[in-house]
Design an enzyme around this catalytic site. Structure first.
Site, PDB file in Angstrom:
ATOM      1  N   LYS A   4      -7.610 -27.947  48.826  1.00  0.00           N
ATOM      2  CA  LYS A   4      -7.285 -27.462  47.598  1.00  0.00           C
ATOM      3  C   LYS A   4      -7.248 -25.902  47.960  1.00  0.00           C
ATOM      4  CE  LYS A   4      -7.275 -31.009  45.074  1.00  0.00           C
ATOM      5  NZ  LYS A   4      -6.777 -32.032  45.696  1.00  0.00           N
ATOM      6  N   ASP A   5      -6.279 -25.203  47.152  1.00  0.00           N
ATOM      7  CA  ASP A   5      -6.266 -23.746  47.314  1.00  0.00           C
ATOM      8  C   ASP A   5      -7.575 -22.838  47.369  1.00  0.00           C
ATOM      9  OD1 ASP A   5      -4.026 -24.925  45.982  1.00  0.00           O
ATOM     10  OD2 ASP A   5      -3.102 -23.177  46.456  1.00  0.00           O
ATOM     11  N   LYS A   6      -7.447 -21.834  48.162  1.00  0.00           N
ATOM     12  CA  LYS A   6      -8.637 -20.858  48.225  1.00  0.00           C
ATOM     13  C   LYS A   6      -8.659 -19.695  46.839  1.00  0.00           C
ATOM     14  CE  LYS A   6     -11.202 -17.360  50.775  1.00  0.00           C
ATOM     15  NZ  LYS A   6     -11.176 -16.432  51.538  1.00  0.00           N
TER      16      LYS A   6
END
Length: 707
Positions: A338-340
């Protein structure tokens, strides 16, 4: 994520699908502006699944929210021994007339680091398991034992015992063993039939004659952790004779588990001291077996949970969790990265960790931007791609038209853009987060070096600094200037997990081709393959852009499509890949959304048209003509796969709102106040995408702007 990195892997030069009018805006102003929620294989948002899930160990979520508070349920023994046998002190034990004790199998389990003090305030895990009277008696027993062990080190008093009662359920007994030993390392737990017995650990008493109580407790906790490749270091010891005595004791008592060695170590003042370090012996067949005869093998335990993380990479979060739990990063599995810079919700599975053990570290990881809930036992790990997709809830701030003199309102532009993408889809590029934020070096460049087996170059690329003056870049500059891995490791911040892993290995093996190879192998497989996949993704992006610029939306001869079949489960994807014929092109048998392009690898078919020629030219350009896409040393196997050119968002909803400069949404009853202040428009947009699709790429198509 404002601004665009203009380099070879940026998507700014890639082709768009449609030509509608776009608009500008800023996304990811803060993590809360970009919320990602995983959709599991049943089509349910993982945030919602907590409502219908019960904890395996007797807890039920009180309500669904981000703070994740739970309602605790006590576990009561089938037959309480409190009325029959209260705890005894040493004097009472000597005079007792109980029959000789039966043979018992001693149970050990993973320990966590706890403070030296003990008492009710340090037994939160026990308080969730035991009724108050039994908890108080156990606490008093532990206090009595600790007092006796501390004051009568030379006492030959035989060990007394305390019974918790009878617990027929194996998992329940295992939780008690773990909870007690994690809280009181100077105690041993054992099972007599189904009865749980607690008694003093006399090895602790002997060890306290050689080292401090703190070291003795921490060492026993280290032994019970059984953390692979971990070490335990005692405090500096200048006496050779005393070190010899410690070596002898550990070898005598724990020699089958650990080995010890003295090392010279430099302290923070630059002085050399000698310390004793213990490490686990390499596993043999006998050591792989559990000591508990009545507990399932630890390797068969799988615990799933929903992970909420904020402003953290998935791999960074996993590394933190593995450190807290005393397991390897490879023991964790998840369906997707997932995105940071976001708030994300995803399912994670960890093996060799019980639900109760996982619950115990929850308070500590919250300080690092993570929360766990919906903890439950499962039967197996997760596989990458084992999800239906993700839901994105995004705020795009500071909306502007791309041309200041545009006559259309921002609302009309957004309406036309979203309707266009709903109907026609978007190009399924890999998003910029796939390649990292570096301006000088990105992940795909490291991946190319790994594919070419140039390990030294890959290391130097990893440590190439950016222009910003911060601790990370200062450490990287120092390494490139000196190649001193030891000092660089001291300079590198703890949050840079991958870099620190590599530096530890380089310090041990040197910065030679072989040393750099060992360094790359020292990091988890998921991290190694991440860089390689980044390069493959960059190639795919360029191939998709070339395909659209060359042939547009028409399906032409030589294109690849995935044929539908009634027997998808037994038919391999390779057998379903079909090369479009000239007759099929003429009859328009296929649409663009059916066309796929290969990710480079050793088991893919390339298109039979100009796009296929482009692939082969690209492999020559990157020096991969002879690449087998297999590296046995680093255990990298890249068979390749196929990815659809087009994807479509589902359930797309949006709203344009007026916001004040401070980010507070304006209200109708404050019109006069708002009139005196400048306001900006923001876009609230929500949609669902299939797995491996990027919300930033979908937004790019909607906005005609590189987000």
């Amino acid at each position: 994520m404002e601004g665009v990195v203009h380099d070879s892997s940026s998507i700014h030069s890639l082709a768009y699908l449609d030509d509608h009018v776009g608009f500008c805006g800023t996304i990811k102003s803060s993590p809360s502006d970009f919320v990602v929620t995983e959709i599991d294989m049943s089509g349910q948002l993982v945030r919602e699944s907590v409502i219908n899930s019960f904890f395996k160990f007797g807890e039920l979520p009180e309500k669904q929210n981000s703070s994740c508070q739970y309602k605790k349920q006590k576990i009561v023994p089938q037959e309480s021994y409190l009325e029959k046998r209260h705890f005894l002190n040493f004097r009472e034990f000597v005079n007792r007339t109980d029959p000789p004790e039966q043979d018992m199998a001693v149970d050990t389990n993973t320990m966590e680091e706890v403070d030296d003090e003990y008492g009710p305030e340090k037994t939160d895990n026990l308080s969730s398991l035991l009724e108050e009277p039994l908890l108080e008696s156990l606490t008093a027993f532990a206090c009595s034992i600790k007092s006796e062990l501390s004051s009568e080190m030379q006492s030959a008093t035989p060990p007394l015992e305390f019974s918790l009662g009878s617990f027929p359920d194996k998992d329940q007994r295992a939780r008690f063993h773990s909870a007690i030993q994690q809280t009181y390392p100077f105690l041993l737990t054992a099972t007599r039939s189904t009865e749980i017995i607690v008694k003093p650990n006399l090895d602790y008493r002997e060890l306290c004659q050689l080292v401090s109580e703190e070291e003795a407790e921490n060492f026993l906790k280290y032994l019970d952790s059984k953390q692979v490749n971990s070490t335990f270091t005692f405090k500096p010891d200048l006496s050779k004779e005393h070190r010899k005595a410690v070596h002898h004791f550990i070898s005598k008592k724990f020699g089958k588990l650990v080995e010890t060695k003295s090392f010279s170590k430099e302290d923070h003042q630059g002085q050399q001291n000698t310390v004793i370090t213990a490490r686990f012996r390499e596993k043999s067949g006998s050591l792989k077996k559990r000591r508990r005869a009545d507990c399932q093998d630890v390797s068969d335990i799988y615990t799933a949970f929903t992970l909420r993380k904020e402003n953290l990479e998935t791999l960074e979060a996993i590394s933190c969790l593995s450190s807290e739990l005393g397991v390897l990063p490879s023991d964790f599995s998840y369906a997707g990265v997932k995105d940071k810079k976001a708030i994300t919700y995803q399912t994670v599975v960890v093996k060799k960790v019980t639900p109760m053990r996982l619950k115990e570290v929850e308070s500590r990881i919250q300080k690092k931007g993570m929360t766990m809930y919906n903890i439950r036992s499962v039967q197996q790990h997760l596989r990458l791609g084992q999800l239906k997709g993700n839901q994105f809830d995004i705020i795009v701030r500071d909306l502007k038209t791309q041309h200041g003199d545009s006559e259309a309102t921002i609302e009309k532009i957004i309406f036309q853009a979203t309707e266009n993408v709903k109907k026609n889809g978007f190009v399924n590029y890999y998003g910029p987060q796939r390649f990292g934020r570096g301006k000088h070096v990105q992940s795909n460049q490291i991946g190319l070096a790994l594919l070419k087996e140039d390990m030294v170059k890959a290391v130097k690329l990893l440590f190439t600094p950016e222009e910003e003056d911060n601790p990370v870049n200062r450490a990287k500059r120092y390494f490139l200037q000196t190649e001193d891995a030891k000092i660089t490791l001291a300079l590198m911040p703890e949050c840079k997990v991958r870099e620190r892993m590599v530096l530890r290995a380089l310090n041990r093996y040197s910065i030679s081709p072989e040393g750099c190879t060992r360094a790359w192998f020292s990091i988890p497989h998921s991290m190694r393959i991440f860089y390689v996949h980044a390069h493959c993704s960059k190639v795919w992006n360029e191939a998709a852009s070339y395909r659209l610029k060359t042939y547009g939306s028409q399906v032409v001869e030589g294109d690849l499509v995935i044929r539908e079949t009634d027997d998808v489960e037994t038919t391999s994807l390779t057998d379903r890949v079909h090369v479009v014929t000239a007759l099929e092109e003429a009859s328009k048998a296929y649409a663009l959304h059916q066309v796929v392009l290969p990710m480079i690898g050793h088991s893919v078919t390339y298109p039979g048209n100009k796009v296929g020629e482009w692939y082969h030219e690209m492999l020559g350009r990157d020096g991969l003509q002879a690449c087998t896409f297999r590296n046995s040393v680093l255990q990298l196997n890249v068979p390749g796969c196929y990815r659809h050119i087009l994807k479509y968002p589902r359930n797309l909803l949006y709203e344009v709102i007026e916001e004040l400069d401070d980010g507070v949404e304006s209200k109708e009853d404050t019109k006069e106040w708002n009139a005196a202040l400048s306001s900006k428009q923001s876009l609230k947009i929500s949609f669902e995408l299939d797995s491996s699709c990027y919300a930033t790429v979908c937004l790019r198509e909607i906005m005609k702007y590189d987000c």
